[in-house]
Design a protein around this motif. Structure first.
Motif, PDB file in Angstrom:
ATOM      1  N   GLN A 129      50.649  33.430  42.265  1.00 12.79           N
ATOM      2  CA  GLN A 129      50.378  33.916  41.660  1.00 12.79           C
ATOM      3  C   GLN A 129      49.415  33.317  40.103  1.00 12.79           C
ATOM      4  O   GLN A 129      47.971  33.673  39.780  1.00 12.79           O
ATOM      5  CB  GLN A 129      51.392  34.905  40.532  1.00 12.79           C
ATOM      6  N   ARG A 176      45.641  33.056  40.578  1.00 14.97           N
ATOM      7  CA  ARG A 176      44.439  34.774  40.517  1.00 14.97           C
ATOM      8  C   ARG A 176      45.391  35.111  38.899  1.00 14.97           C
ATOM      9  O   ARG A 176      43.506  35.778  37.902  1.00 14.97           O
ATOM     10  CB  ARG A 176      45.184  35.678  41.224  1.00 14.97           C
ATOM     11  N   SER A 177      45.632  34.099  37.903  1.00 11.08           N
ATOM     12  CA  SER A 177      46.210  35.280  36.956  1.00 11.08           C
ATOM     13  C   SER A 177      45.215  33.842  35.773  1.00 11.08           C
ATOM     14  O   SER A 177      44.718  34.078  35.016  1.00 11.08           O
ATOM     15  CB  SER A 177      47.245  34.842  36.021  1.00 11.08           C
ATOM     16  N   CYS A 178      45.000  32.639  36.239  1.00  6.27           N
ATOM     17  CA  CYS A 178      44.550  31.356  35.725  1.00  6.27           C
ATOM     18  C   CYS A 178      43.037  31.490  35.468  1.00  6.27           C
ATOM     19  O   CYS A 178      42.594  30.535  35.351  1.00  6.27           O
ATOM     20  CB  CYS A 178      45.302  29.993  35.962  1.00  6.27           C
ATOM     21  N   CYS A 179      42.194  32.451  36.597  1.00  6.74           N
ATOM     22  CA  CYS A 179      40.923  32.719  36.341  1.00  6.74           C
ATOM     23  C   CYS A 179      39.705  30.829  36.183  1.00  6.74           C
ATOM     24  O   CYS A 179      38.784  30.710  36.011  1.00  6.74           O
ATOM     25  CB  CYS A 179      40.523  32.596  34.752  1.00  6.74           C
ATOM     26  N   MET A 181      47.544  33.002  29.463  1.00 10.62           N
ATOM     27  CA  MET A 181      47.430  32.973  30.401  1.00 10.62           C
ATOM     28  C   MET A 181      49.170  32.449  31.194  1.00 10.62           C
ATOM     29  O   MET A 181      48.897  33.326  31.824  1.00 10.62           O
ATOM     30  CB  MET A 181      46.182  32.333  31.214  1.00 10.62           C
ATOM     31  N   ALA A 201      51.395  34.955  29.773  1.00 11.74           N
ATOM     32  CA  ALA A 201      51.375  36.020  31.128  1.00 11.74           C
ATOM     33  C   ALA A 201      52.131  35.870  32.649  1.00 11.74           C
ATOM     34  O   ALA A 201      52.917  36.569  32.629  1.00 11.74           O
ATOM     35  CB  ALA A 201      50.836  36.563  31.501  1.00 11.74           C
ATOM     36  N   LEU A 202      51.850  34.425  32.649  1.00  4.09           N
ATOM     37  CA  LEU A 202      52.034  34.118  34.483  1.00  4.09           C
ATOM     38  C   LEU A 202      54.264  33.901  34.203  1.00  4.09           C
ATOM     39  O   LEU A 202      54.549  34.458  35.365  1.00  4.09           O
ATOM     40  CB  LEU A 202      51.944  33.021  34.458  1.00  4.09           C
ATOM     41  N   ARG A 236      55.397  37.499  34.368  1.00  2.00           N
ATOM     42  CA  ARG A 236      55.746  38.278  35.215  1.00  2.00           C
ATOM     43  C   ARG A 236      56.312  37.717  36.930  1.00  2.00           C
ATOM     44  O   ARG A 236      57.640  37.658  37.153  1.00  2.00           O
ATOM     45  CB  ARG A 236      54.182  38.005  36.343  1.00  2.00           C
TER      46      ARG A 236
END
Length: 473
Positions: free
Chosen positions: A240, A243-246, A297, A300-301, A304
């Protein structure tokens, strides 16, 4: 005069009186892990690349075995002088200059004896960063980092030394100097010769200089510590985070509770970072060289991860001091291991998707074989590198500990082979891991490696007995 007297005369004439040591050689005989080598013929301390080449040329002509030595932070006994056959130690400690730095090309040219921290500081002064990050960066030398293809904490984003070296200079075994110090980011002209020497552990020549790749200095960095229920959750959280930390994720470290307790034991000034203990932790870092909302970021991680049951608690460092304290936990646990005395230290690599299965199978096998031993498996899970270490029962005497650890190591490496992994992710082979390494080689791999060794070092004088067995002449 004896052959050794001739050698000393040559060294003094070539290197000067400060370039040769024959007394007080103790620090050249031990490494960071406490392993001890034999008494060398002498310690040569060349101050230029040309002097390194001259020394190798003399040794080539007179059949004198040599072993190059950097900062002494190796863990596989590759740089220690042999205890059976006296060798000449060639220390690169005086070859320690930064030759040039180019912040527009994002490169720095350095001598091989430069301490890693010195290079990092020089890059920082030019608003750049050299991303290799190791616990020993205040003492290890860049030539040793290159010779062992060092990895460290930031491999996930920046790669290992193979990806960070653009050009190289090498003193060859016969005394010639290979100059390939090109600061080119693209160069597709024939064989990439520098890759022969990166990771070769001084068995094919001595790295004397390098052109290294720099990156823009991160303007914003965020560090977080996360408590998770198990290793499987850590790996799902990692997927995750990627994918979420660009692509800004620089480190993703697995730390089991046992390691956390070792750290707190070694440094009582460190606080237990979360309100309650957790089975495993993740120490992660995200960095950006331009404007980016890293806090959002990570938050949000967290959200989730909580929803999916992958994490139980976490803390986001709110200052550089707090971030440094979190990283100090990672360093202190190594000191805690060292204080427990002799133990098994491994450095295995698996496909990232197989880490959970490997970890669980290996831990179960070791626990069944030796219920009183303690498994402490931690590492850079973002690149598949697990340091699967074992503390033996404290009540055993030294001989029994060594015997047990050898048996457990064989069992562990057999499981690594089942998963088509590697017994060395970043520490190298040296002498310690040679038997297992040789067993893992296919016939073509063995033939090519022996062929390269015979081509470049036909007399077998460069770090003999490291990686490959001593050559029969």
């Amino acid at each position: 005069m004896s052959a050794n007297d001739d050698l000393l005369t040559f060294l003094r004439e070539t290197l000067g009186s400060t370039g040769v040591l024959t007394d007080d050689l103790e620090r050249y005989r031990v490494d960071w892990a406490g392993a001890r080598g034999g008494l060398p013929l002498a310690v040569a301390r060349p101050a230029t690349s040309e002097q390194v080449a001259q020394v190798l040329g003399y040794c080539h002509r007179h059949d004198i075995p040599v072993v190059p030595q950097g900062g002494g932070s190796g863990l596989v006994e590759g740089a220690l002088p042999d205890s059976q056959t006296p060798e000449l130690v060639i220390s690169l400690e005086r070859l320690n200059k930064i030759r040039s730095i180019d912040p527009i090309n994002f490169t720095v040219s350095v001598d091989a004896g430069c301490v890693l921290q010195t290079i990092k500081d020089a890059a920082e002064a030019e608003d750049c960063t050299f991303p290799l990050a190791l616990g020993a960066q205040g003492s290890c030398q860049i030539g040793g980092n290159i010779a062992t293809n060092a990895g460290g904490l930031n491999v996930l984003r920046y790669g290992m030394m193979r990806q960070l070296v653009l050009g190289i200079e090498v003193a060859l075994p016969d005394g010639r100097l290979l100059d390939d110090m090109k600061a080119l980011h693209k160069n597709n002209t024939g064989y990439d010769l520098k890759q022969l020497f990166i990771g070769a552990e001084g068995t094919l020549g001595i790295v004397t200089g390098a052109v290294l790749k720099l990156y823009p200095r991160p303007q914003v960095t965020r560090t977080a510590l996360i408590g998770c229920p198990d290793v499987a959750s850590v790996l799902k959280l990692y997927a995750q985070a990627r994918r979420s930390c660009c692509d800004l994720l620089t480190a993703f470290e697995l730390i089991p509770r046992a390691c956390m307790e070792l750290a707190l034991e070694a440094d009582p000034s460190l606080p237990d970072p979360l309100d309650a203990p957790h089975p495993v932790y993740v120490l992660m870092e995200v960095a950006a060289s331009g404007p980016a909302d890293l806090d959002s970021m990570i938050e949000a991680l967290f959200e989730r991860g909580l929803e999916d049951g992958l994490l139980e608690d976490g803390v986001l460092a709110t200052s550089d001091t707090q971030a440094a304290q979190l990283w100090q936990l990672r360093e202190a646990m190594l000191e805690g291991q060292q204080r427990r005395g002799e133990h098994l230290r491994t450095d295995v690599s698996l496909p990232i998707s197989q880490l959970t299965a490997f970890h669980d199978q290996a831990e179960a096998a070791i626990t069944e074989a030796s219920p009183d031993s303690q498994v402490i498996a931690y590492g850079h899970v973002g690149d598949g590198n697990l340091h699967f270490n074992i503390l033996p029962p404290a009540h055993l005497d030294d001989d029994d500990k060594r015997s047990l650890l050898h048996e457990l190591e064989e069992q562990l490496f057999a499981i690594v082979a089942e998963f088509d992994g590697s017994i060395s992710a970043e520490h190298g082979i040296g002498r310690v891991k040679q038997p297992y390494f040789l067993e893992s080689l296919s016939a073509p791999e063995h033939d090519i490696m022996r062929g390269l060794k015979r081509l470049l070092d036909p007399r077998g004088l460069m770090s003999p007995g490291r990686i490959l067995p001593r050559m029969q002449r």
